[in-house]
Design a protein around this motif. Structure first.
Motif, PDB file in Angstrom:
ATOM      1  N   GLY A 103       0.805  -1.209   0.000  1.00  0.00           N
ATOM      2  CA  GLY A 103       0.000   0.000   0.000  1.00  0.00           C
ATOM      3  C   GLY A 103       0.838   1.259   0.000  1.00  0.00           C
ATOM      4  N   ALA A 104       1.877   1.300   0.843  1.00  0.00           N
ATOM      5  CA  ALA A 104       2.736   2.486   0.902  1.00  0.00           C
ATOM      6  C   ALA A 104       3.475   2.703  -0.409  1.00  0.00           C
ATOM      7  CB  ALA A 104       3.723   2.351   2.058  1.00  0.00           C
ATOM      8  N   ASN A 105       4.028   1.635  -0.968  1.00  0.00           N
ATOM      9  CA  ASN A 105       4.733   1.767  -2.248  1.00  0.00           C
ATOM     10  C   ASN A 105       3.812   2.274  -3.343  1.00  0.00           C
ATOM     11  OD1 ASN A 105       7.284   1.024  -1.462  1.00  0.00           O
ATOM     12  ND2 ASN A 105       7.092  -1.098  -2.085  1.00  0.00           N
ATOM     13  N   ASP A 106       2.628   1.690  -3.418  1.00  0.00           N
ATOM     14  CA  ASP A 106       1.687   2.128  -4.444  1.00  0.00           C
ATOM     15  C   ASP A 106       1.261   3.572  -4.216  1.00  0.00           C
ATOM     16  OD1 ASP A 106       1.779  -0.227  -5.747  1.00  0.00           O
ATOM     17  OD2 ASP A 106      -0.303  -0.786  -5.455  1.00  0.00           O
ATOM     18  N   GLY A 107       1.063   3.934  -2.927  1.00  0.00           N
ATOM     19  CA  GLY A 107       0.666   5.305  -2.626  1.00  0.00           C
ATOM     20  C   GLY A 107       1.720   6.310  -3.050  1.00  0.00           C
ATOM     21  N   VAL A 108       2.971   6.026  -2.718  1.00  0.00           N
ATOM     22  CA  VAL A 108       4.059   6.936  -3.081  1.00  0.00           C
ATOM     23  C   VAL A 108       4.235   6.996  -4.593  1.00  0.00           C
ATOM     24  CG1 VAL A 108       6.545   7.326  -2.939  1.00  0.00           C
ATOM     25  CG2 VAL A 108       5.274   6.660  -0.890  1.00  0.00           C
ATOM     26  N   VAL A 109       4.374   5.823  -5.213  1.00  0.00           N
ATOM     27  CA  VAL A 109       4.726   5.785  -6.639  1.00  0.00           C
ATOM     28  C   VAL A 109       3.580   6.271  -7.519  1.00  0.00           C
ATOM     29  CG1 VAL A 109       5.377   4.278  -8.551  1.00  0.00           C
ATOM     30  CG2 VAL A 109       6.396   3.949  -6.298  1.00  0.00           C
ATOM     31  N   SER A 110       2.358   5.794  -7.284  1.00  0.00           N
ATOM     32  CA  SER A 110       1.262   6.171  -8.175  1.00  0.00           C
ATOM     33  C   SER A 110       0.905   7.644  -8.034  1.00  0.00           C
ATOM     34  CB  SER A 110       0.031   5.296  -7.889  1.00  0.00           C
ATOM     35  OG  SER A 110      -0.442   5.505  -6.576  1.00  0.00           O
ATOM     36  N   THR A 111       0.891   8.143  -6.809  1.00  0.00           N
ATOM     37  CA  THR A 111       0.567   9.562  -6.633  1.00  0.00           C
ATOM     38  C   THR A 111       1.691  10.448  -7.131  1.00  0.00           C
ATOM     39  OG1 THR A 111      -0.755   8.976  -4.699  1.00  0.00           O
ATOM     40  CG2 THR A 111      -0.205  11.298  -4.973  1.00  0.00           C
ATOM     41  N   ALA A 112       2.936  10.036  -6.882  1.00  0.00           N
ATOM     42  CA  ALA A 112       4.066  10.808  -7.406  1.00  0.00           C
ATOM     43  C   ALA A 112       4.032  10.842  -8.922  1.00  0.00           C
ATOM     44  CB  ALA A 112       5.383  10.199  -6.916  1.00  0.00           C
ATOM     45  N   GLY A 113       3.780   9.681  -9.543  1.00  0.00           N
ATOM     46  CA  GLY A 113       3.690   9.656 -10.993  1.00  0.00           C
ATOM     47  C   GLY A 113       2.575  10.540 -11.507  1.00  0.00           C
ATOM     48  N   LEU A 114       1.452  10.539 -10.800  1.00  0.00           N
ATOM     49  CA  LEU A 114       0.307  11.343 -11.217  1.00  0.00           C
ATOM     50  C   LEU A 114       0.607  12.837 -11.138  1.00  0.00           C
ATOM     51  CD1 LEU A 114      -2.669  11.416 -12.079  1.00  0.00           C
ATOM     52  CD2 LEU A 114      -3.285  11.322  -9.658  1.00  0.00           C
ATOM     53  N   VAL A 115       1.090  13.291  -9.977  1.00  0.00           N
ATOM     54  CA  VAL A 115       1.317  14.732  -9.825  1.00  0.00           C
ATOM     55  C   VAL A 115       2.515  15.203 -10.640  1.00  0.00           C
ATOM     56  CG1 VAL A 115       0.188  14.859  -7.578  1.00  0.00           C
ATOM     57  CG2 VAL A 115       2.634  14.383  -7.682  1.00  0.00           C
TER      58      VAL A 115
ATOM     59  N   GLY B  86       3.351  13.918 -13.539  1.00  0.00           N
ATOM     60  CA  GLY B  86       2.834  14.000 -14.899  1.00  0.00           C
ATOM     61  C   GLY B  86       2.012  15.250 -15.123  1.00  0.00           C
ATOM     62  N   VAL B  87       1.183  15.597 -14.146  1.00  0.00           N
ATOM     63  CA  VAL B  87       0.382  16.827 -14.256  1.00  0.00           C
ATOM     64  C   VAL B  87       1.291  18.049 -14.234  1.00  0.00           C
ATOM     65  CG1 VAL B  87      -1.367  18.245 -13.117  1.00  0.00           C
ATOM     66  CG2 VAL B  87      -1.662  15.764 -13.257  1.00  0.00           C
ATOM     67  N   ALA B  88       2.342  18.005 -13.403  1.00  0.00           N
ATOM     68  CA  ALA B  88       3.284  19.124 -13.355  1.00  0.00           C
ATOM     69  C   ALA B  88       3.996  19.315 -14.689  1.00  0.00           C
ATOM     70  CB  ALA B  88       4.313  18.887 -12.246  1.00  0.00           C
TER      71      ALA B  88
ATOM     72  N   ALA C  55       9.730   9.379 -14.270  1.00  0.00           N
ATOM     73  CA  ALA C  55      10.316   9.841 -15.528  1.00  0.00           C
ATOM     74  C   ALA C  55       9.337   9.666 -16.686  1.00  0.00           C
ATOM     75  CB  ALA C  55      11.609   9.077 -15.804  1.00  0.00           C
ATOM     76  N   VAL C  56       8.688   8.527 -16.730  1.00  0.00           N
ATOM     77  CA  VAL C  56       7.754   8.250 -17.830  1.00  0.00           C
ATOM     78  C   VAL C  56       6.549   9.182 -17.765  1.00  0.00           C
ATOM     79  CG1 VAL C  56       6.153   6.532 -18.762  1.00  0.00           C
ATOM     80  CG2 VAL C  56       8.468   5.859 -18.110  1.00  0.00           C
ATOM     81  N   THR C  57       5.970   9.348 -16.583  1.00  0.00           N
ATOM     82  CA  THR C  57       4.782  10.197 -16.486  1.00  0.00           C
ATOM     83  C   THR C  57       5.124  11.676 -16.716  1.00  0.00           C
ATOM     84  OG1 THR C  57       5.078  10.276 -14.072  1.00  0.00           O
ATOM     85  CG2 THR C  57       3.552   8.639 -14.949  1.00  0.00           C
ATOM     86  N   TYR C  58       6.304  12.100 -16.262  1.00  0.00           N
ATOM     87  CA  TYR C  58       6.691  13.493 -16.512  1.00  0.00           C
ATOM     88  C   TYR C  58       6.887  13.732 -18.012  1.00  0.00           C
ATOM     89  CZ  TYR C  58       9.167  17.920 -16.338  1.00  0.00           C
ATOM     90  OH  TYR C  58       9.537  19.224 -16.522  1.00  0.00           O
ATOM     91  N   LEU C  59       7.521  12.792 -18.677  1.00  0.00           N
ATOM     92  CA  LEU C  59       7.717  12.920 -20.123  1.00  0.00           C
ATOM     93  C   LEU C  59       6.382  12.948 -20.848  1.00  0.00           C
ATOM     94  CD1 LEU C  59       9.558  12.959 -22.604  1.00  0.00           C
ATOM     95  CD2 LEU C  59       9.616  10.451 -22.515  1.00  0.00           C
ATOM     96  N   ALA C  60       5.467  12.050 -20.436  1.00  0.00           N
ATOM     97  CA  ALA C  60       4.147  12.035 -21.064  1.00  0.00           C
ATOM     98  C   ALA C  60       3.410  13.341 -20.805  1.00  0.00           C
ATOM     99  CB  ALA C  60       3.342  10.852 -20.520  1.00  0.00           C
TER     100      ALA C  60
END
Length: 243
Positions: free
Chosen positions: A35-47, A49-51, A230-235
């Motif tokens: 849960g913690a890993n998914d919370g950190v990674v998925s939310t970090a990737g999301l924000v 990517g939006v940034a 890296a992938v979400t920021y690039l996208a």
């Protein structure tokens, strides 16, 4: 020293956990770390990517909160369904074992003795062990040796669901707050560094609690998080440039 103490044999050492304690701890650890890993990674990737697509703090907050709520509820529901299915299977296996013990006790005793023989005991000793354990608690003896189940320690789906929900939420808050609260000029860099540090700590902690080597766990966590961001920021950057 009493006769029971002299014949019981040595117990676990000072730092050696009982099997039941370790199994319980690893169940909580699995749900919590996942849960913690998914919370950190998925939310970090999301924000992140939006940034990459937009510098709007409102957009970051909206996306981050939506990701936090959806992810935490999804993790909790998934854990509940998974552990419930596991517990139902264990209960069905125990019910079948109870029925077999009630209707064919001699065959079950011979089966238990055979299992101990496979573990390396002589036929005579295996039979004696099987007889004594059957007299004490036949279901527990068969469940542990034949099924690998502790009848008194079945997993609780609500515990697993709550652990996943809370751990995902705690993990998701780190990148979300870093992105929303910090100035635009530094928030991306601070978020990336804080996420990688959190994943390092999470990997190290999970390895220590599970008595496993720390380096592989840390490398997996950090590498996975870095690639996701890296992938979400690039996208996000490509989408922002094309809009």
């Amino acid at each position: 020293m009493t006769s029971d103490e002299s014949t019981a044999g040595p117990g676990p050492g000072p730092g050696e956990p009982h099997h039941d304690d370790l199994s319980s701890r690893l169940n909580w650890l699995r749900a919590g770390v996942l849960g913690a890993n998914d919370g950190v990674v998925s939310t970090a990737g999301l924000v992140v990517g939006v940034a990459g697509a937009s510098g709007s703090a409102q957009a970051l907050l909206t996306a981050g909160l939506a990701g936090l709520l959806a992810g935490s509820l999804s993790m909790a529901a998934g854990e509940y369904v998974s552990v419930s299915t596991q517990r139902d299977s264990e209960r069905a296996a125990l019910d079948l074992e109870r029925s077999e013990l009630a209707h064919t006790p001699d065959a079950e005793l011979a089966e238990l003795a055979g299992l101990y023989e496979q573990k390396g005991l002589t036929p005579e000793l295996a039979r004696e062990v099987a007889v004594q354990l059957t007299a004490r608690d036949a279901l527990a003896a068969h469940a542990e040796t034949e099924l690998g189940i502790d009848p008194e320690g079945l997993s609780n789906p609500w515990h697993a669901a709550l652990a996943s929900f809370l751990s995902f939420t705690v993990g998701a808050l780190l990148p979300l707050l870093a992105m929303v609260l910090l100035p635009a000029s530094v928030r991306l860099y601070v978020t990336v560094v804080s996420v990688l540090l959190a994943l390092t700590l999470c990997g190290w902690g999970s390895a220590r609690l599970g008595r496993a080597p720390a380096r592989p766990a840390v490398v997996r966590n950090v590498a996975g998080g870095a690639i996701a961001m890296a992938v979400t920021y690039l996208a996000g950057t490509l989408l922002g440039a094309s809009s």
